[in-house]
Design a protein around this motif. Sequence first.
Motif, PDB file in Angstrom:
ATOM      1  N   GLU A  81      52.269  36.362-134.189  1.00 47.73           N
ATOM      2  CA  GLU A  81      52.127  35.503-135.357  1.00 47.73           C
ATOM      3  C   GLU A  81      50.801  35.772-136.046  1.00 47.73           C
ATOM      4  O   GLU A  81      49.768  35.893-135.397  1.00 47.73           O
ATOM      5  CB  GLU A  81      52.218  34.028-134.923  1.00 47.73           C
ATOM      6  N   LEU A  82      50.843  35.852-137.382  1.00 43.46           N
ATOM      7  CA  LEU A  82      49.647  36.151-138.159  1.00 43.46           C
ATOM      8  C   LEU A  82      48.667  34.979-138.197  1.00 43.46           C
ATOM      9  O   LEU A  82      47.457  35.179-138.227  1.00 43.46           O
ATOM     10  CB  LEU A  82      50.053  36.545-139.584  1.00 43.46           C
ATOM     11  N   GLN A  83      49.194  33.758-138.164  1.00 44.71           N
ATOM     12  CA  GLN A  83      48.333  32.582-138.266  1.00 44.71           C
ATOM     13  C   GLN A  83      47.804  32.161-136.884  1.00 44.71           C
ATOM     14  O   GLN A  83      48.118  32.773-135.866  1.00 44.71           O
ATOM     15  CB  GLN A  83      49.098  31.432-138.922  1.00 44.71           C
ATOM     16  N   GLN A 123      47.844  37.979-135.151  1.00 41.55           N
ATOM     17  CA  GLN A 123      48.379  39.323-134.954  1.00 41.55           C
ATOM     18  C   GLN A 123      49.152  39.768-136.191  1.00 41.55           C
ATOM     19  O   GLN A 123      50.100  39.096-136.615  1.00 41.55           O
ATOM     20  CB  GLN A 123      49.312  39.363-133.737  1.00 41.55           C
ATOM     21  N   LYS A 124      48.767  40.901-136.758  1.00 44.40           N
ATOM     22  CA  LYS A 124      49.451  41.440-137.932  1.00 44.40           C
ATOM     23  C   LYS A 124      50.158  42.735-137.577  1.00 44.40           C
ATOM     24  O   LYS A 124      49.545  43.668-137.044  1.00 44.40           O
ATOM     25  CB  LYS A 124      48.445  41.702-139.055  1.00 44.40           C
ATOM     26  N   THR A 128      51.355  46.151-138.337  1.00 46.09           N
ATOM     27  CA  THR A 128      50.927  47.173-139.309  1.00 46.09           C
ATOM     28  C   THR A 128      51.828  48.404-139.298  1.00 46.09           C
ATOM     29  O   THR A 128      51.689  49.272-140.161  1.00 46.09           O
ATOM     30  CB  THR A 128      49.482  47.604-139.021  1.00 46.09           C
ATOM     31  N   ILE A 154      50.173  46.791-133.935  1.00 50.09           N
ATOM     32  CA  ILE A 154      49.668  45.440-134.196  1.00 50.09           C
ATOM     33  C   ILE A 154      48.150  45.457-134.307  1.00 50.09           C
ATOM     34  O   ILE A 154      47.467  46.102-133.507  1.00 50.09           O
ATOM     35  CB  ILE A 154      50.101  44.485-133.057  1.00 50.09           C
ATOM     36  N   LYS A 155      47.648  44.700-135.304  1.00 59.26           N
ATOM     37  CA  LYS A 155      46.207  44.555-135.477  1.00 59.26           C
ATOM     38  C   LYS A 155      45.799  43.108-135.241  1.00 59.26           C
ATOM     39  O   LYS A 155      46.417  42.186-135.752  1.00 59.26           O
ATOM     40  CB  LYS A 155      45.788  44.972-136.887  1.00 59.26           C
ATOM     41  N   THR A 165      43.597  40.272-136.199  1.00 59.89           N
ATOM     42  CA  THR A 165      42.850  40.018-137.433  1.00 59.89           C
ATOM     43  C   THR A 165      41.497  39.359-137.180  1.00 59.89           C
ATOM     44  O   THR A 165      40.670  39.276-138.089  1.00 59.89           O
ATOM     45  CB  THR A 165      43.665  39.130-138.385  1.00 59.89           C
ATOM     46  N   ALA A 210      57.553  37.167-145.365  1.00 59.05           N
ATOM     47  CA  ALA A 210      57.015  38.462-144.921  1.00 59.05           C
ATOM     48  C   ALA A 210      58.070  39.329-144.243  1.00 59.05           C
ATOM     49  O   ALA A 210      57.809  40.498-143.943  1.00 59.05           O
ATOM     50  CB  ALA A 210      55.842  38.239-143.968  1.00 59.05           C
ATOM     51  N   ASP A 239      51.908  40.856-152.775  1.00 58.38           N
ATOM     52  CA  ASP A 239      53.144  40.930-151.986  1.00 58.38           C
ATOM     53  C   ASP A 239      54.331  41.421-152.814  1.00 58.38           C
ATOM     54  O   ASP A 239      55.067  42.320-152.389  1.00 58.38           O
ATOM     55  CB  ASP A 239      53.473  39.558-151.381  1.00 58.38           C
TER      56      ASP A 239
END
Length: 503
Positions: free
Chosen positions: A47-49, A215-216, A218, A231-232, A234, A254, A342
């Motif tokens: 999850e990005l957040q 986690q983003k 990529t 995965i990056k 952030t 997304a 986006d």
Amino acid sequence: MFLENALMTQHDSEAVDMVLVGAGIMSATLAVLLKELDPDIKLEIVELQESGAVESSNPWNNAGTGHAGLCELNYTPDNKNGPIDIKKAVTINTQFEVSKQFWAYLAGREGFGNPREYLNAVPHLSFVRGSKNIDFLKRRFDALKTHHAFEDMVYTEDRATMAEWMPLMMPGRDADEPIAATRAMNGTDVNFGELTRQMLVYLAAKPGVKMSYFQKVTGLQRNGKGWRVEIKNTRDGSNRTLDAGFVFLGAGGAALPLLQMSDIEEGKGFGGFPVSGQWLRCDNPEIVKQHQAKVYSLAAVGAPPMSVPHLDTRVVNGQKSLLFGPYAGFTTKFLKYGSALDLPMSIRPSNLRPMLAVARDNMDLTRYLIKEVMQSMEDRLKTLRGFYPEAKAEDWRLEVAGQRVQIIKKDPKKGGILQFGTELVSAKDGSIAALLGASPGASVTVSIMLDLIERCFPEQARGEAWASKLGEIFPAREKVLETDAAAYREIVAVVDRKLGLAD
């Protein structure tokens, strides 16, 4: 199990059975279902957040309506040359009942939370003004009453009755204005954020489950019969790779750019049309206590279905509030916390023609969105007063809703069409799937994820072990609920008792 003969794993990669991108209601539901079917599955949710349910699943980012076709007038289109079409309403109703079956099953599992913390009984009403709309509502009522899922619905044109049903909405109304309403007492308000949180807590306690935030994703590349997910982090900028036999892209808006990143043939041609929204919110207890309902009406001409106006009781963390709206808007972001790039970054040679065709054919929608964006607070209050004539500005404040990305897809005749609702896109080999679109997604998540399981894991779904477990969780699926009135009544009664919706 899923990794066997699926991946070519390198020493610097971690291997899991599956990666689920996004920690909202979709991924949480799929992960819980799969772990119930096979406790040995090793999965990771990225999850990005900073936590789950931050975007569309957050309770203030959606209406919280348990969509069951009871009050949503756009689910019963008016066929001018024939009867009202109730097929979509019946489908959504039975899908929501399947969701409730799953929640009732989880309510009995050790370690799962109390359903009353996310699910409350709130009547669902449809309300219309004017003779033409009254005629539509009456014909809609007559058509729905022929199906057992709507047999308890009540219709009225009597003002005294409506004053009992929606006391906040009647004082100050023009006495000569023709009005009508229907009411279904078996409606619900759902805090999808709390439901998601309970699922994630339940999952985190199980072996073989990892929750990873900030986690983003990529990169997505084929790796044998599975996928390599780059995965990056952030927060610290570190990078890692996961090798997975299956990937689910359940990241709301997304999901489209992630699907494009995968480059699967089935995902080509899809585009996204982002629509933002706002609510008016009231927390004044003297006002809130006068309205115990979700009241839906008809959308304005040229408005998207997601902009159907409604005045809703919301129950969040035990506190009641009122929401009115949504007021639509436009932004190029695909997520509430996304980037203005986006939309332009999602344009590809494969979806350019469909997107241009949609732009050409939806000028009314474009004009509507521009008009919505330009509204003042007084303009918004004027719309609210069509529902609640005595509304005062000091009792209401603006709340930013979640971002919705409507689906643009190829069409052989028009070149491209704008599609409302949700669509599951999966690779032919079942190794990756993405969920695109918006409402009524959260309410029918379970049916969508069951469809995904049957598509992507057909052998296991037909096998004795999974079929037996699915039969335990779901006493009846959609087709049975749709066609067998006795089974529908019996199962709904049992489920409602388990969920605290009935005595």
